[in-house]
Each structure stands twice: as C-alpha cells, then as structure tokens.
Scaffold this active site. Structure first.
Site: not given
Ligand code: NAD
Length: 364
Positions: A73, A178
């Site tokens: 990282k 989410g």
């Molecule tokens: P994103 O930014 O695309 O979406 C996040 C979503 O969560 C949005 O809909 C937002 O409105 C919602 N949100 C934010 N705060 C909230 C709350 N308090 N209650 C309910 N909803 C809430 O993010 P993402 O890429 O979907 O990632 C989400 C999680 O998954 C993160 O923890 C990220 O680290 C993890 N993750 C993502 C990926 C990836 O490829 N996108 C891979 C592994 C892990």
C-alpha cells in the site's frame, strides 16, 4: 509504531520531491506470492502505520484469492481538496518516478482514497509501464470499476454461504447497507436471482418494504434524486435501524464498525456477508458466531475488486474478469466454510489460516 513479524513488511520506501511538494511512502508488506498489490492513498493525515496495516490486509486478501500478488500500500501526504489538478498531477508523476526502483517489480499500485482513473493514467505514464498500476482508464487497458466486480463477488459469496446454511436464495429477505459500487451491484445480482430485497440504505437513511423493493426502480430513484429513501412505497428508517430488521441476509456495504457490542443483540439475520471493510469488529464477529449467525469475512467476500485488478494486470477482458471473480469467490468461500466446519473455527480464523498457509508455503 510499525509492527514487524515473519510476514513483513519487507520494504518501506520513503520518497520526497520538494520542488513539487511530493512526500510519500510505499510499504511492501510481503511478496512471497508476487509483487505487492495495493492502492495509493492521498490524504493530509496518512501515516506509515496506517499504510502498513492496509498493506498487511492486502497480503491476506491476495493470498486468499489465490492471486500471484503480495500485499502493499502507499501513501502520499497531501490535501487533495486544497491543490490544483496540475499540482496533483505533478505530485503523482513525481511519486511514480521515485517508486521506479520497486514498481512494477515489487509493487503494483491502484486507486484508493483521492486517487482514481486519471491519477492511474498519470502514474502509469510516468512509470513507463502499464503494469505499474491497475484501475487505469479503459483506453489504457483498464477494466472499469463501474462493472461492479466487488458487488458481483459479494453476490457469489452470498450464494455459496446461503446454500451452506440451507437457506434458499429465492425469496430470502435481504437488507443492504450502502448503495454505492459494492451495495448496488450486490443488490442487482441478488434481486435478479430471486432474493427479496426488503431494505437498502445510503447516507440519507433506509428504505424498507417487507414486500420487497424493485431493483430497477430503486436504481433509477437513486440516480435521479440522489437517495434511495425517495423510493415508494416504503418506510423510511434511520440508518442504524437496517441492522435490526427481520431479514435472512444482511450485507453491510458502506462504513466500518456498524455492528458493535451496542446492537449485536438486535441482529436477526442468519447470514451476514461483509461487503465493506471491517464493518464488524473481530470480537463482535465472535459474538455473532456464538449466536449461530454465519459471518462471511470482508477479505473473503469483497475480493472481487482485486481479482478484477489482476485480470487488468494480465491484459484480460471484462468477460474474463466476471468469470474469474465468480470462480475464485465461489471456490474460496466454500473452502473457508469447509474449514470452519471441519476444525470448528470462526470463518475469519479459517480464512486467515488458509491465507497464512499459502504465503508460508511459497515463502519457503
Ligand atoms: P461508494 O462510495 O461507491 O458507496 C458507498 C455507499 O455507502 C453510498 O451509497 C453511500 O451513500 C453509502 N453510505 C455512506 N455512509 C453511509 C451510512 N452511514 N449508512 C448507510 N450508507 C452509507 O463505496 P463502495 O466502493 O461501494 O465501498 C463501500 C465499502 O466497501 C467500503 O468500505 C470500501 O472500502 C469497501 N470495498 C470496496 C471495494 C470496491 O471495489 N468498491 C472493494 C473492497 C471493499
């Protein structure tokens, strides 16, 4: 304080360029299985300690996904909101050039907080190799994030786990916290498979309808009004209430630490699949395990993104990506569940055991 053990970190490289105010570092945790994979985090407060912990998490995620990648990282200390695009570009380019002794030989970068496709373009071009990072724009061979590889993997992990506990997916009640890149695609694929999506949330709140929510309509409402709570018919609840609903499957796919000692006793789901990173502290996962709730750990269920990165790294197509995410997530979720049962372990301990064994086997 960075902790060292038999797994790593192997290298920590700190780089500066006062001319463009670039100050950054990369932590290469472990390369037994291949070059360390991990994103570039750009925040004013990023520390080597934070980056080292994230690098270690990547070591386990890549090992469990059986990818020829280790864990790494990097961090750039800068406030992305306070610098111009030109300044950001100069910082990324300078960081990339400074990392050439280790990238792409021992480190393959990716997007993380405040870095995305455009930054990956600058990074790869300054390095001179398209293998320097993943998450590049499509014209440079990138596999778009918008295809939803992580949500697709979370979906497959859910199918395997549901079958394991004897839960029929058709008609199973699902709640997803989410509706971003992970939650939206998990919702889409599960709905298409016949699961009953009864609650979805975003930062504005929860929309709940025990009769089911129509995915296409929900996605349209989210795009048009910016929130799922404007969907009708449904009841709008407070964000934290989603974890207490009478559902079969709960998928936290937004923020860390959402099920804690405070609300763990109110959880009614039989299966929790962790789409987000660390949505449940590890000791609370233990409480759920004791209560007979199956919890599929984050680094098992949400590895679709890094599997997609691997397909980009080897020059593959989106079709190959979907195929590999399905294959690997299914296989590894099954493996974890079998070991969980056989050795009476918690799923996270079983997953860690598999990941560690893979790293140690190659390291010898
Ligand atoms: P994103 O930014 O695309 O979406 C996040 C979503 O969560 C949005 O809909 C937002 O409105 C919602 N949100 C934010 N705060 C909230 C709350 N308090 N209650 C309910 N909803 C809430 O993010 P993402 O890429 O979907 O990632 C989400 C999680 O998954 C993160 O923890 C990220 O680290 C993890 N993750 C993502 C990926 C990836 O490829 N996108 C891979 C592994 C892990």
């Amino acid at each position: 304080m960075i902790e060292f053990d038999e797994f790593g970190p192997e290298k920590i490289l700190e780089v500066y360029n006062p001319k463009v105010k670039m100050r950054g570092f990369v932590v290469i945790d472990n390369t037994a299985l291949g070059p360390g994979k991990g994103g570039i985090r750009m925040t004013p407060t990023v520390t080597k300690d934070e980056v080292a912990r994230l690098a270690r998490a990547m070591t386990w995620k890549c090992a469990l996904a059986e990818l020829p990648f280790g864990g790494a990282k990097s961090g750039i200390i800068a406030d992305a909101k306070k610098i111009s695009k030109e300044e950001k570009k100069a910082i990324i380019q300078s960081f990339s050039r400074a990392l050439k002794p280790v990238c792409p030989s021992l480190y393959v970068a990716a997007p993380d907080m405040n870095t995305a496709e455009e930054e990956m373009r600058w990074f790869a071009e300054a390095n001179g190799s398209m293998k320097a990072c993943t998450g590049k724009p499509k014209e440079l061979g990138g596999i778009p994030h918008e295809l939803g590889s992580t949500g697709f993997g979370v979906y497959h992990s859910t199918l395997v786990a549901a079958e394991h506990i004897g839960l029929k997916i058709e008609g199973a009640k699902v709640a997803i916290q989410g509706f971003g890149n992970v939650g939206r695609f998990a919702a889409k694929f599960l709905s298409e498979k016949g699961a009953k999506l009864v609650a979805v949330s975003d930062s504005k709140g929860v929309i709940y309808n025990p009769e089911g929510l129509d995915f296409e309509k929900l996605a349209k409402i989210k795009d048009e009004t910016k929130s799922v709570i404007n969907y009708e018919p449904g009841e709008v609840l407070k964000g934290e209430e989603i974890f207490e609903l009478p559902v079969d499957i709960l998928i936290p796919a937004a923020t860390p630490d959402v099920i804690t000692e405070k609300n763990v006793d109110k959880v009614k789901a039989k299966l929790i699949v962790e789409g987000a990173n660390i949505p449940i502290p590890h000791d609370v996962e233990g409480i759920l395990h004791e209560k007979g709730v199956m919890v599929i750990p984050d680094f098992v269920a949400n590895a679709g993104g890094v599997i997609s990165s691997y397909v980009e790294y080897i020059g593959g197509t989106p079709e190959q990506m979907f195929k590999l995410v399905e294959e690997k997530i299914k296989k590894n979720t099954k493996l974890v569940l079998e070991l969980t049962e056989k050795e009476k372990l918690k799923p996270r301990d079983a997953a860690m055991k598999i990941a560690k064994e893979r790293v140690l086997k190659q390291g010898n």
